[in-house]
Scaffold this motif. Structure first.
Motif, PDB file in Angstrom:
ATOM      1  N   ARG A 347      35.920 -17.696  15.182  1.00 40.62           N
ATOM      2  CA  ARG A 347      36.756 -18.775  14.650  1.00 40.62           C
ATOM      3  C   ARG A 347      35.953 -19.651  13.697  1.00 40.62           C
ATOM      4  NH1 ARG A 347      41.994 -20.361  13.709  1.00 40.62           N
ATOM      5  NH2 ARG A 347      42.333 -22.561  14.216  1.00 40.62           N
ATOM      6  N   TRP A 348      34.694 -19.947  14.039  1.00 40.03           N
ATOM      7  CA  TRP A 348      33.799 -20.757  13.220  1.00 40.03           C
ATOM      8  C   TRP A 348      32.529 -19.974  12.931  1.00 40.03           C
ATOM      9  CZ3 TRP A 348      34.990 -25.789  11.657  1.00 40.03           C
ATOM     10  CH2 TRP A 348      36.096 -26.387  12.274  1.00 40.03           C
ATOM     11  N   ASN A 349      31.976 -20.178  11.741  1.00 38.37           N
ATOM     12  CA  ASN A 349      30.706 -19.556  11.364  1.00 38.37           C
ATOM     13  C   ASN A 349      29.741 -20.654  10.935  1.00 38.37           C
ATOM     14  OD1 ASN A 349      30.959 -16.360  11.164  1.00 38.37           O
ATOM     15  ND2 ASN A 349      32.921 -17.274  10.602  1.00 38.37           N
ATOM     16  N   ALA A 393      35.538 -17.420   7.475  1.00 41.29           N
ATOM     17  CA  ALA A 393      36.382 -18.314   8.272  1.00 41.29           C
ATOM     18  C   ALA A 393      35.591 -19.536   8.711  1.00 41.29           C
ATOM     19  CB  ALA A 393      36.928 -17.578   9.486  1.00 41.29           C
ATOM     20  N   ASN A 394      36.072 -20.708   8.342  1.00 40.63           N
ATOM     21  CA  ASN A 394      35.544 -21.983   8.820  1.00 40.63           C
ATOM     22  C   ASN A 394      34.017 -22.053   8.788  1.00 40.63           C
ATOM     23  OD1 ASN A 394      38.163 -23.105   9.528  1.00 40.63           O
ATOM     24  ND2 ASN A 394      38.182 -21.595  11.182  1.00 40.63           N
ATOM     25  N   PRO A 395      33.422 -21.946   7.598  1.00 36.67           N
ATOM     26  CA  PRO A 395      31.959 -22.000   7.519  1.00 36.67           C
ATOM     27  C   PRO A 395      31.450 -23.440   7.519  1.00 36.67           C
ATOM     28  CG  PRO A 395      32.863 -21.670   5.330  1.00 36.67           C
ATOM     29  CD  PRO A 395      34.051 -21.709   6.285  1.00 36.67           C
ATOM     30  N   VAL A 396      30.327 -23.648   8.187  1.00 38.00           N
ATOM     31  CA  VAL A 396      29.630 -24.935   8.189  1.00 38.00           C
ATOM     32  C   VAL A 396      28.144 -24.636   8.064  1.00 38.00           C
ATOM     33  CG1 VAL A 396      29.093 -27.031   9.489  1.00 38.00           C
ATOM     34  CG2 VAL A 396      31.383 -26.015   9.639  1.00 38.00           C
ATOM     35  N   VAL A 397      27.451 -25.366   7.183  1.00 33.42           N
ATOM     36  CA  VAL A 397      26.018 -25.173   6.990  1.00 33.42           C
ATOM     37  C   VAL A 397      25.274 -26.287   7.707  1.00 33.42           C
ATOM     38  CG1 VAL A 397      24.132 -25.034   5.312  1.00 33.42           C
ATOM     39  CG2 VAL A 397      26.370 -24.018   4.784  1.00 33.42           C
ATOM     40  N   ALA A 423      32.690 -25.145   1.868  1.00 33.24           N
ATOM     41  CA  ALA A 423      32.092 -25.425   3.178  1.00 33.24           C
ATOM     42  C   ALA A 423      31.559 -26.850   3.169  1.00 33.24           C
ATOM     43  CB  ALA A 423      30.954 -24.449   3.482  1.00 33.24           C
ATOM     44  N   ARG A 424      31.186 -27.327   4.329  1.00 31.27           N
ATOM     45  CA  ARG A 424      30.490 -28.606   4.443  1.00 31.27           C
ATOM     46  C   ARG A 424      29.076 -28.366   4.942  1.00 31.27           C
ATOM     47  NH1 ARG A 424      35.754 -29.789   4.813  1.00 31.27           N
ATOM     48  NH2 ARG A 424      36.477 -31.763   3.892  1.00 31.27           N
ATOM     49  N   ALA A 506      43.284 -17.933   5.058  1.00 33.53           N
ATOM     50  CA  ALA A 506      43.328 -19.216   4.355  1.00 33.53           C
ATOM     51  C   ALA A 506      42.021 -19.492   3.653  1.00 33.53           C
ATOM     52  CB  ALA A 506      43.651 -20.333   5.343  1.00 33.53           C
ATOM     53  N   ALA A 507      40.899 -19.158   4.315  1.00 33.97           N
ATOM     54  CA  ALA A 507      39.600 -19.343   3.685  1.00 33.97           C
ATOM     55  C   ALA A 507      39.449 -18.411   2.491  1.00 33.97           C
ATOM     56  CB  ALA A 507      38.484 -19.078   4.697  1.00 33.97           C
TER      57      ALA A 507
END
Length: 514
Positions: A347-349, A393-397, A423-424, A506-507
């Motif tokens: 779900r999140w990466n 999908a839902n990347p965050v760094v 991404a954020r 969506a991403a």
């Protein structure tokens, strides 16, 4: 026993009422406690984790051997389902080898997923402090995790580690500069010196072992290790400031041998799997999943990079940094990352890496000055990275290195206000590096104006505390007002909530074409 009481008791080594450990560890030939460096765990999986300790009767013994004899030493270990070790689920013995600085790495398998466990060691008639760890779940179980980086011992006390431990995360992600290689007062211009490094700059295996032992002797760091499993990756100071691939930043001869010795000492002092140390190479790029909720993609941004362009540093007018052939990750790691991002069904990466991805202009007014040691020095590969994140999908760094909290929106074109956010980036300030820190509101205002994709900057010491669910990521930027003396409270100076996209498609629709 409540959690706060466990943390206090475990750090002090008080949890002793339990079934006896194997007899192999009961002989007593050392006159002092060999568990002076504490315990740790790391790299959890659905059925296990790594347990670590290193025996050191005299941590600051001048030869780097921790005051231990030249013989191997047997160490018993236990894993229990409760903090008083009444329900032992696994036990055994391991050999702390003299050639490995008497470090122990126990790789557990066959445990239940999504469970909390407690562990400890016994050797030479002495019992270690207890640690708490856990296996990862199999479904979309929420995650409470911390992010930390940069802990220069001379610059201040490790109160931030203690405050992090008191919040009891389920996982700690550490993103580099765990220790610093400088000699005493080798880097104190900004912070002064609160404590003193062991003598000499780290150059030999003994030097690095001794420096790790000094850092590991800190009780606040030990508390943070004992509270949860860690995911660790190095940056530059675990070897040498701003090294790149096979290139020393100082041009000193014998760098490859020095790097190999630093890697060996790093492995000996970290809860890493045995497969990570491959001769002169230390593999820290890896993936760890938290069920189907999240996948952590940990990067190595030092070992495989090209040398920095234009003599390194913060500079203007360096066209070489734009060269499409320049690489930060190296060809093999880049393929590994891109394929892993594209194949991920989480779900999140979360991308755990060391240096700032976002473009960062350090000059106020016309013109641009960038840090060539960061992703700004490898701009073409950064564009490829951001394009890949846009398909994810839902990347965050998650980032370290900068010694300041930053919150940034990542775009494939930072100079185009209409470029979509892919991404954020959440940049953790330092645990101790650069001392107390400060709040220069004029400087912050100018930096935010110069870099409109940043929405928050804070120069104080601290860490990140995140809460991840299927629907959102909530992150607290935690800060301390001082570390030059002990006892500072931590507070939430900024909070971010990132809603999850509805699905992977969506991403992909929001991403620019490759």
């Amino acid at each position: 026993m409540d959690r706060r009481a466990f943390l206090t008791a475990a750090t002090a080594g008080l949890l002793v009422s339990s079934p006896a450990l194997p007899a192999a560890a009961t002989s007593r030939t050392l006159k002092t406690d060999p568990f002076t460096l504490g315990v740790a765990s790391g790299d959890p999986s659905t059925d296990g984790f790594v347990l670590w300790t290193r025996l050191a009767a005299d941590p600051l013994g001048g030869d780097g051997r921790g005051g231990m004899p030249s013989r191997d030493v047997e160490v018993a270990w236990q894993v229990a389902a409760d903090e008083r070790f009444r329900g032992i689920v696994r036990s055994g013995t391991a050999t702390a080898r003299a050639r490995d600085a008497h470090s122990v790495h126990v790789e557990l398998k066959g445990l239940e997923p999504g469970r909390e466990y407690f562990y400890r060691f016994k050797s030479e008639g002495r019992l270690s402090p207890a640690g708490r760890t856990r296996t990862t779940p199999v479904g979309e179980t929420p995650l409470h995790f911390a992010v930390a980086a940069c802990a220069h011992y001379e610059h201040g006390f490790y109160t931030a580690y203690r405050r992090l431990a008191e919040q009891e995360p389920q996982l700690v992600v550490f993103l580099g500069d765990y220790m610093y290689e400088y000699g005493p007062s080798g880097y104190t211009a900004l912070a002064g010196r609160v404590r003193t490094h062991t003598p000499g700059k780290c150059r030999t295996l003994a030097d690095y072992r001794l420096r790790h032992a000094q850092y590991k002797s800190d009780p606040d760091l030990q508390a943070a290790h004992a509270v949860a499993p860690w995911l660790v990756a190095f940056d530059d100071h675990e070897v040498e400031n701003n090294w790149a691939g096979h290139v020393s930043s100082t041009g000193a001869p014998g760098f490859e041998q020095r790097r190999a010795q630093a890697f060996r000492a790093y492995y000996e002092n970290m809860p890493l799997r045995r497969a990570s140390l491959q001769g002169a190479v230390l593999r820290v790029n890896r993936r760890v999943s938290w069920g189907t909720l999240a996948r952590f993609h940990l990067l190595d941004t030092r070992q495989f990079r090209d040398d920095q362009a234009c003599l390194d540093g913060v500079r203007a007018g360096c066209d070489d940094r734009l060269d499409d052939r320049r690489t930060l990750l190296g060809a093999g790691q880049w393929r590994w990352l891109e394929r892993g991002l594209d194949a991920s069904t989480a779900r999140w990466n979360l991308l755990g890496q060391q240096i700032m991805v976002a473009q960062r202009d350090f000059r106020t007014g016309p013109g641009r000055e960038v840090n060539l040691d960061s992703w700004d020095g490898y701009a073409a590969e950064r564009t490829r990275l951001l394009t890949a994140l846009g398909r994810t999908a839902n990347p965050v760094v998650l980032t370290g290195d900068a010694h300041m909290h930053h919150l940034a929106e990542l775009k494939t074109d930072f100079d185009d206000p209409d470029s979509p956010v892919v991404a954020r980036e959440l940049v953790a300030s330092s645990i101790a590096s650069d001392g107390d820190g400060y709040r220069d509101r004029t400087w912050i205002s100018e930096a935010l104006q110069e870099n409109p994709h940043f929405s928050y900057i804070d120069q104080r010491r601290g860490y990140l505390m995140g809460r991840l669910t299927r629907d959102e990521l909530s992150v607290d930027f935690r800060t301390l007002d001082y570390i030059s003396r002990r006892g500072a409270p931590a507070k939430t100076s900024h909070r971010l909530t990132v809603p999850a996209a509805q699905d992977r498609s969506a991403a992909a629709q929001a991403a620019p074409p490759a």
